[in-house]
Design an enzyme around this catalytic site. Sequence first.
Site, PDB file in Angstrom:
ATOM      1  N   ASP A   3       0.210   6.162  -1.399  1.00 24.31           N
ATOM      2  CA  ASP A   3      -0.400   5.957  -0.088  1.00 24.31           C
ATOM      3  C   ASP A   3      -1.723   5.247  -0.296  1.00 24.31           C
ATOM      4  OD1 ASP A   3      -0.672   6.141   2.723  1.00 24.31           O
ATOM      5  OD2 ASP A   3      -2.017   7.840   2.490  1.00 24.31           O
ATOM      6  N   SER A   4      -2.174   4.555   0.727  1.00 24.20           N
ATOM      7  CA  SER A   4      -3.458   3.868   0.638  1.00 24.20           C
ATOM      8  C   SER A   4      -4.617   4.860   0.595  1.00 24.20           C
ATOM      9  CB  SER A   4      -3.629   2.928   1.834  1.00 24.20           C
ATOM     10  OG  SER A   4      -3.575   3.669   3.046  1.00 24.20           O
ATOM     11  N   TYR A  35      -5.861   0.420   4.589  1.00 22.82           N
ATOM     12  CA  TYR A  35      -4.998  -0.759   4.515  1.00 22.82           C
ATOM     13  C   TYR A  35      -4.700  -1.332   5.903  1.00 22.82           C
ATOM     14  CZ  TYR A  35      -3.622  -0.193  -0.449  1.00 22.82           C
ATOM     15  OH  TYR A  35      -3.587  -0.128  -1.810  1.00 22.82           O
ATOM     16  N   GLY A  36      -4.861  -0.514   6.932  1.00 21.15           N
ATOM     17  CA  GLY A  36      -4.382  -0.892   8.265  1.00 21.15           C
ATOM     18  C   GLY A  36      -4.966  -2.178   8.817  1.00 21.15           C
ATOM     19  N   CYS A  66       3.194   5.505   3.219  1.00 22.60           N
ATOM     20  CA  CYS A  66       2.159   4.816   3.987  1.00 22.60           C
ATOM     21  C   CYS A  66       2.873   3.838   4.909  1.00 22.60           C
ATOM     22  CB  CYS A  66       1.227   4.066   3.035  1.00 22.60           C
ATOM     23  SG  CYS A  66       0.040   2.955   3.824  1.00 22.60           S
ATOM     24  N   ASN A  67       2.647   3.956   6.203  1.00 18.47           N
ATOM     25  CA  ASN A  67       3.335   3.079   7.151  1.00 18.47           C
ATOM     26  C   ASN A  67       2.917   1.634   6.995  1.00 18.47           C
ATOM     27  OD1 ASN A  67       4.984   4.668   9.443  1.00 18.47           O
ATOM     28  ND2 ASN A  67       3.313   5.949   8.710  1.00 18.47           N
ATOM     29  N   THR A  68       1.629   1.397   6.726  1.00 19.51           N
ATOM     30  CA  THR A  68       1.165   0.016   6.581  1.00 19.51           C
ATOM     31  C   THR A  68       1.794  -0.642   5.358  1.00 19.51           C
ATOM     32  OG1 THR A  68      -0.944   0.577   7.635  1.00 19.51           O
ATOM     33  CG2 THR A  68      -0.855  -1.456   6.369  1.00 19.51           C
ATOM     34  N   GLU A 151     -10.196  11.409   8.617  1.00 20.07           N
ATOM     35  CA  GLU A 151     -10.788  11.450   7.285  1.00 20.07           C
ATOM     36  C   GLU A 151     -12.237  11.949   7.294  1.00 20.07           C
ATOM     37  OE1 GLU A 151     -10.120   8.007   4.907  1.00 20.07           O
ATOM     38  OE2 GLU A 151      -7.966   8.431   4.795  1.00 20.07           O
ATOM     39  N   THR A 186       0.647   8.336   8.816  1.00 17.12           N
ATOM     40  CA  THR A 186       0.742   9.660   8.209  1.00 17.12           C
ATOM     41  C   THR A 186      -0.503  10.507   8.442  1.00 17.12           C
ATOM     42  OG1 THR A 186       0.046   8.657   6.109  1.00 17.12           O
ATOM     43  CG2 THR A 186       2.414   8.997   6.454  1.00 17.12           C
ATOM     44  N   HIS A 187      -1.595   9.903   8.911  1.00 15.97           N
ATOM     45  CA  HIS A 187      -2.773  10.696   9.276  1.00 15.97           C
ATOM     46  C   HIS A 187      -2.585  11.437  10.604  1.00 15.97           C
ATOM     47  CE1 HIS A 187      -4.782   8.192   6.277  1.00 15.97           C
ATOM     48  NE2 HIS A 187      -5.883   8.902   6.413  1.00 15.97           N
TER      49      HIS A 187
END
Length: 268
Positions: A3-4, A35-36, A66-68, A151, A186-187
Site C-alpha cells: 500500500d502507499s 499516491y492519490g 491500494c485503490n490508487t 492519518e 482503504t482509509h
Amino acid sequence: MFDSGYGGLTILAKIRELMPEYDYIYLGDNARTPYGTRSFEVVYEFTLQAVDKLFRLGCPLVILACNTASAKALRTIQQVNLPLMDPTRRVLGVIRPTAECVGEITRNRHVGVLATSGTIRSESYLLEIHKLFPGIVVSGEACPLWVPLVENNEARSAGADYFVKQHINRLLDKDPEIDTLILGCTHYPLLLDKIRQFTPSHIRIIAQGEYVAESLKDYLSRHREMDARCTKGGTCRFLTTESKDKFEESASIFLQLQDMKVESIALE
C-alpha cells in the site's frame, strides 16, 4: 501486500481474520504517500518498485492493497512487467473483487463510488463494473481530504463532519437514485461511522476488506499451485519506507496489534 501508506492495513486485517494460517509481509511506501494526487507514471513506477522488492523477498503473490495503485499500475504490471520479471508469480488488486460483489448488492442498479482523486480520474471502478454489469449506472466523487483526516487521527472529530457530509451530498446530487455506495479507498472504513451518519439509511455501504478477503480465499482455492507456494506459519512482517517508530505510531490507528515487527527499507 503493498500500500502507499497505512490504509491497506484495513485490508490486511480482514484477510488475516479469514486466513490466519498464512505468512504475510506488508509493505507501506509511507515516505512517498499519498499516491492519490500523483500522476499515472509516478504511481506505476513506485508500485513496480514495491512489487519487485516483495518478489525479491520471496513473495509468490502480491496484493496491491491500494485503490490508487490498483487503478493506475496493476494492469501494466500484469501485462507488461510480470512476464519479464517472473511469469509464475501473480499481482492482484482490490478493485476487481469489489466490483464483482456489486451486482448482488444493488437493487436499482445505481452505484456511487467515493475514492481518491486518482482513482476517480482513472474511472477504474466504472470500467470494471461495466465489464461485469453493463447496465449499472456508476457515479464517482473524489474526496481528497478524507485520507489526511484519517492519518491525522481526526476521523471521529467534529471537524470531519463537514468534509464527509459535503462529498456524500455532492455524490447524491449527481445521482439521487444511488442505493449502493463503494468506499473506494482503504482509509475510508475508519470514517464509516461518519459516512453512515450522513448517508440515507436505505443505501448499502461497501467497505472492501471482507470482499477482498473472500476473493483471495477463493482465488487460492482455485489455484492450488499458488496456494502451495504460500508459506503458512501465521507470521506477519511489516516494512516501511518511513521510520519504524512513525509507522508503529500511525499503524495503531488502523490495526490493533501488539508486538508489531517493523523494518525500515528503501525502494529504488
